[in-house]
Write an enzyme that holds these catalytic residues in place. Sequence first.
Site, short mmCIF file in Angstrom:
data_model
loop_
_atom_site.label_atom_id
_atom_site.label_comp_id
_atom_site.label_asym_id
_atom_site.label_seq_id
_atom_site.Cartn_x
_atom_site.Cartn_y
_atom_site.Cartn_z
N ASP A 80 2.18 53.22 51.72
CA ASP A 80 1.35 53.36 50.86
C ASP A 80 0.71 52.20 50.69
O ASP A 80 -0.37 51.90 49.72
CB ASP A 80 2.55 52.90 49.63
CG ASP A 80 2.91 53.92 49.07
OD1 ASP A 80 2.85 55.79 49.16
OD2 ASP A 80 4.15 54.51 48.57
N ASP A 122 7.03 54.78 53.51
CA ASP A 122 6.44 54.33 52.67
C ASP A 122 5.62 54.15 51.91
O ASP A 122 4.58 53.97 51.78
CB ASP A 122 7.70 56.06 52.00
CG ASP A 122 8.44 57.46 51.95
OD1 ASP A 122 7.84 57.14 53.71
OD2 ASP A 122 8.99 57.94 51.29
N CYS A 151 21.22 95.49 17.13
CA CYS A 151 19.76 94.48 17.70
C CYS A 151 21.39 93.80 17.90
O CYS A 151 22.42 93.41 16.79
CB CYS A 151 19.28 94.44 16.59
SG CYS A 151 18.52 92.50 17.11
N GLU A 189 4.97 85.72 65.78
CA GLU A 189 5.36 85.69 65.51
C GLU A 189 5.86 85.61 64.23
O GLU A 189 6.57 86.56 63.68
CB GLU A 189 3.44 85.34 64.45
CG GLU A 189 2.99 84.94 66.01
CD GLU A 189 1.45 84.97 65.41
OE1 GLU A 189 0.88 84.61 64.03
OE2 GLU A 189 1.17 84.91 66.31
N LYS A 219 7.51 95.08 58.77
CA LYS A 219 7.91 94.07 57.39
C LYS A 219 10.10 94.08 56.97
O LYS A 219 10.23 95.53 57.91
CB LYS A 219 7.65 95.32 56.25
CG LYS A 219 5.50 94.48 56.35
CD LYS A 219 5.85 94.02 55.74
CE LYS A 219 4.74 93.66 54.78
NZ LYS A 219 4.68 93.61 53.28
N CYS A 249 20.65 90.79 15.07
CA CYS A 249 20.60 90.65 13.80
C CYS A 249 21.16 91.98 13.39
O CYS A 249 21.42 92.28 12.02
CB CYS A 249 19.53 91.14 13.36
SG CYS A 249 18.54 92.61 13.79
N ASP A 296 4.94 84.53 54.33
CA ASP A 296 4.70 85.17 52.70
C ASP A 296 4.03 83.71 52.12
O ASP A 296 4.88 83.44 50.93
CB ASP A 296 5.79 85.92 52.02
CG ASP A 296 5.50 86.74 51.03
OD1 ASP A 296 4.37 86.99 50.71
OD2 ASP A 296 7.02 87.03 50.77
N CYS A 345 14.06 96.41 18.43
CA CYS A 345 14.46 95.56 17.41
C CYS A 345 13.88 95.78 15.92
O CYS A 345 12.59 95.07 15.87
CB CYS A 345 15.29 94.59 17.44
SG CYS A 345 15.96 93.98 15.52
N LYS A 395 6.10 86.43 60.31
CA LYS A 395 4.18 87.01 58.47
C LYS A 395 5.00 85.43 57.52
O LYS A 395 5.89 86.41 57.06
CB LYS A 395 5.29 88.16 58.52
CG LYS A 395 4.22 89.01 57.61
CD LYS A 395 3.44 90.21 57.45
CE LYS A 395 2.28 90.45 56.98
NZ LYS A 395 2.31 90.38 55.50
N TYR A 421 -4.25 81.74 63.82
CA TYR A 421 -5.24 82.74 64.24
C TYR A 421 -6.73 81.50 64.81
O TYR A 421 -7.21 81.22 63.63
CB TYR A 421 -5.38 84.08 62.96
CG TYR A 421 -6.48 84.74 63.70
CD1 TYR A 421 -6.82 85.36 65.36
CD2 TYR A 421 -7.51 85.71 62.85
CE1 TYR A 421 -7.88 86.20 65.85
CE2 TYR A 421 -7.64 87.08 63.39
CZ TYR A 421 -7.94 87.10 65.14
OH TYR A 421 -8.32 87.62 65.25
N CYS A 431 14.99 88.97 12.38
CA CYS A 431 15.43 88.98 13.52
C CYS A 431 15.43 87.74 14.37
O CYS A 431 14.64 87.49 14.76
CB CYS A 431 15.63 90.08 14.40
SG CYS A 431 16.36 90.35 15.84
S1 IVH Z 1 -2.74 87.63 61.75
C1 IVH Z 1 -6.52 90.12 62.17
N1 IVH Z 1 -0.85 86.29 62.08
O1 IVH Z 1 -0.57 88.96 56.22
C2 IVH Z 1 -5.69 89.63 61.98
N2 IVH Z 1 -1.01 86.56 59.31
O2 IVH Z 1 -1.47 91.70 56.25
C3 IVH Z 1 -4.91 88.51 60.46
N3 IVH Z 1 -0.10 86.47 57.57
O3 IVH Z 1 -3.52 88.46 55.26
C4 IVH Z 1 -3.49 87.94 60.65
N4 IVH Z 1 1.69 85.63 58.78
O4 IVH Z 1 -2.16 86.50 55.23
C5 IVH Z 1 -1.14 86.94 60.96
N5 IVH Z 1 1.81 85.09 61.68
C6 IVH Z 1 -0.05 85.77 60.91
C7 IVH Z 1 0.68 85.68 59.59
C8 IVH Z 1 -0.15 86.46 58.74
C9 IVH Z 1 1.60 86.18 57.62
C10 IVH Z 1 -0.43 87.61 56.66
C11 IVH Z 1 -1.69 87.40 56.33
C12 IVH Z 1 -2.79 88.19 56.12
C13 IVH Z 1 -1.61 89.13 56.04
C14 IVH Z 1 -1.63 90.82 56.95
#
Ligand code: IVH
Length: 674
Positions: free
Chosen positions: A40, A36, A409, A116, A315, A412, A120, A427, A118, A229, A433
């Site tokens: 730096d 590090d 409460c 893949e 999901k 109080c 969040d 309350c 998904k 993507y 309170c």
């Molecule tokens: S592909 C046209 N791949 O999920 C396809 N989306 O409801 C474009 N997301 O808005 C999305 N992981 O924010 C894709 N491996 C993944 C993803 C992913 C999370 C999110 C993304 C997108 C939403 C789709």
Amino acid sequence: MMENLDNIQERIAYLSKELEVHNHNYYVLNSPTISDREFDMLMQELQQLEEQFPQYAQPNSPTQRVGSDINHAFEQVAHTYPMLSLGNTYSMEEVEAFYTRVKQGLGNAPFDIVGELKFDGTSISLTYRDGQLVRAVTRGDGTKGDNVTRNTRTIRSIPLVLKGNDYPSFFEIRGEVLMPWSTFEKLNEEREAQGDALFANPRNAAAGTLKLQNPAMVARRGLDAYLYYMLGENLPTDNHYQNLQKAKEWGFKVSDTMRVLHNLDEIKAFIDYWDVERRNLPVATDGIVLKVASIAQQEELGYTAKSPRWAIAYKFQAEEAVTRLNSVSYQVGRTGTITPVANLDPVQLSGTVVRRASLHNEDIIRSLNLHIGDMVHVEKGGEIIPKITGVDADCRERDSQPVEFIRNCPECGTPLVREEGEAAWYCPNVNHCPPQIKGRIEHFIARKAMDIDSLGPETITQFYERGMVSNAADLYTLSVERVASLKMRGQKWAQNIIDSIERSRQVPYARVLFALGIRYVGETVAKRLAAAFPSMEQLRDATLDELMAVPDIGESIANSVVEYMNDIDNLLLIERLAQYGLQMKAEEKEAVAVSHDVLQGASVVISGTFQHHSRDEYKALIEQYGGRNVASVSGATQYLLAGANMGPAKLEKATRLGIKIISEDEFLQMIGQA
Ligand code: IVH
């Protein structure tokens, strides 16, 4: 000493390149090759050279990773290709149906699927020209989003300059900006200590951070990004998987978890594996995305109005654990609302230890028929505090006691009240309170209110317990000597507190109004009211009708203001604050910010229970942003604001009518209060 300018330019280029390589090793590959300290040193040298010779400083220099302190409003820009969302499924049957649709759509030609995670977080679109990051845009409404390039440059796993030389001269790559669990938890701990509102989940934290107006703050928040993507005219191959492997070579963070899947059995195995293993990931995921691998086949399948036919999101079920309910405690909020909280045997749930769960209100306790000692199912939705979703009544001990909602409460002793049509008990002892008094003072000093930043919740408690303050006006009677007599941190500390109390006398009228903590009068409503009634006197004398004539002020807000202004204790408080020199008149026209028309003319149905506000507050917010709250779902409904535990019939009807269903978080995001 005269320097050779060519040498300097070369040295800047060399340092930039070196630093980008080490940055990639550290943040993308997780395997640094220098210390590090060495890093730096190189960074410092580059910073100094750029300062001395600004003509050679590049917009994508690694020094930009720390961000600048200059605030910039975001410019809205159109997406080159619309940012669509994905169709969602929750069952294996629907995954099978997707597979069959793809197969038929391709006339039974062979095809591969890429599986893949998904992620969040919040999606981002990055544009590169000649290997340089030139633009980063949020999803926005899908056709245009916010230009967040400056903030994005601070995300260290996003390459500013690409490696290699076989990238297209112009292309776009999309992905997810994330806040890792560990960073999220640390951030919330800090926020709690400072009395700031907590982020409900890493997704909100990532989205909120990306929209901060100060890139230097973004840089400190530790965001990460996975890319998933690639789009453009001259992509390296005709295969989504191969393209992303290429992207990885150019320096992008592409998840190693993606796989090419050849049939339904492999798809199922992939889903089953990650349904369990995702718990061990450092970032939040909420499902699996399945995409047709071949780009030519993707094009053949095409798009519906909303989403591609070549991809689908599966999901995950919300995570659940079973544990014992030991007791129920009751919290009293600033406005007197009583919130029941379940105290549980500690249990592991999606990466954190859960000890408490929200029980929301009395009706929910009743509907669960909850008994002390019950084994309960706890679920973590998108919220910080998990909720109890069910009870194992079979393992209930025979003499166990049902949970009885308190009638007095806990702080109080005053008998609680519940107004018709409201789920919550209050309350009513507003002025005596303790947690309500302290809560109101804490609200009064908050940054967005009077901004008395040297005071925190603990100091307020001490002041209160020693009888030094029992309402906001008392703050203005404090002296350095009295504060210093607390012997907490001495004279200098006390002087600081008195100085910031002093400064607060200049805070504009609209914020004073907000600081009073009138129910439903948030920052924006306060600005509206201040514009319509430019002095506190005028507001005090306003009738219900006059209040409701103000744009965006509906019945709930108007009622609440009238009620507040009819209370003698409140009037005395205002009187004293005026005597102490607080601003009780608008300076010319105090600016009215925030767009109020996001819900203009929309009818919104509220259903279920909520985490951040009561239903009445949501009703007020809908009115405030130009919408109408209606009772039942019909073809004329625009939005269904869906909380937890909402009725399946309503959901089914809304889905059938194609009504947009929005979660609590999405709603708050829409109105800019996430
Ligand atoms: S592909 C046209 N791949 O999920 C396809 N989306 O409801 C474009 N997301 O808005 C999305 N992981 O924010 C894709 N491996 C993944 C993803 C992913 C999370 C999110 C993304 C997108 C939403 C789709």
